[in-house]
Scaffold this motif. Sequence first.
Motif, short mmCIF file in Angstrom:
data_model
loop_
_atom_site.label_atom_id
_atom_site.label_comp_id
_atom_site.label_asym_id
_atom_site.label_seq_id
_atom_site.Cartn_x
_atom_site.Cartn_y
_atom_site.Cartn_z
N ALA A 23 23.17 14.72 -0.81
CA ALA A 23 23.98 13.32 -0.16
C ALA A 23 25.93 13.09 -0.81
CB ALA A 23 23.54 12.44 -2.34
N ASN A 24 26.08 14.62 -0.67
CA ASN A 24 27.50 14.13 -0.11
C ASN A 24 28.48 15.08 0.63
OD1 ASN A 24 30.55 14.75 -1.03
ND2 ASN A 24 29.86 15.29 -3.01
N PRO A 25 28.22 14.82 2.17
CA PRO A 25 29.03 15.59 2.97
C PRO A 25 30.07 15.97 2.60
CG PRO A 25 27.68 13.13 3.81
CD PRO A 25 28.02 12.87 1.29
N PRO A 26 31.09 15.27 2.18
CA PRO A 26 32.75 15.84 1.81
C PRO A 26 31.87 17.29 1.08
CG PRO A 26 32.74 14.64 1.60
CD PRO A 26 31.08 14.57 1.31
N TRP A 27 31.45 17.90 0.03
CA TRP A 27 30.53 19.06 -0.87
C TRP A 27 29.84 19.64 0.57
CZ3 TRP A 27 30.98 20.92 -5.35
CH2 TRP A 27 29.99 22.20 -5.39
N GLN A 28 29.39 19.38 1.50
CA GLN A 28 28.59 20.59 2.00
C GLN A 28 29.26 20.70 3.43
OE1 GLN A 28 26.24 16.73 3.69
NE2 GLN A 28 25.30 16.31 2.25
N ARG A 29 30.96 19.93 3.40
CA ARG A 29 31.99 20.46 4.43
C ARG A 29 32.42 21.30 3.58
NH1 ARG A 29 31.28 15.01 6.48
NH2 ARG A 29 33.03 15.17 5.02
N ASP A 30 33.07 21.55 2.96
CA ASP A 30 33.77 22.58 1.94
C ASP A 30 33.20 23.41 1.23
OD1 ASP A 30 35.68 20.27 2.48
OD2 ASP A 30 35.50 19.61 0.50
#
Length: 135
Positions: A23-30
Amino acid sequence: MSEDAQLMANHRVHVVPVVLALANPPWQRDVWLDPSVFENVDHVFHTLFDDFCDADEPERYLGVSLRTEDEVVLMRELGVALNAAAVEAPNDTDAEYLQAAAWPEVVAVAGRLAQVMVGNDLGQLVALHDPEPRT
C-alpha cells in the motif's frame, strides 16, 4: 495466549507488514528497487501466496492469518490484482511490477486491506486490555 491466537499472531506478523508495503509506493521504490535489501516483490508473493496465506484461495486462512470475512474478500481481490501485475512482468523484476498498468490497483486494494487488518488488530489489542465489551 491460546494456541490459535499464537498461530494467528505468528502469521499476521508476516502478512500485515507485506500488505502495508504493498500500500506504500514510496516504500516500494526505496526498498524493493535497492538490491542490497532483502524485501522485494518475490518476498511479497511468497508471503501472500505460499508461506502465510493463499491470496488465490484465502478462505482457508480465515482464523489462521485472516481475522474476518472482509479480510478474506480483500485478500482475494489483492491476489487477483497481483496476478494481473505478474502478467505484465515477464522477467519477474521488481521494476516491471512497479511499472505495470495493474500496479495502481494492487496499491489501492492493499490500502483497503491494510486499513481493515490494522483496525482488526487494534481491536484485538484493546480487547486484551479491556476484556469487558463496550456498548
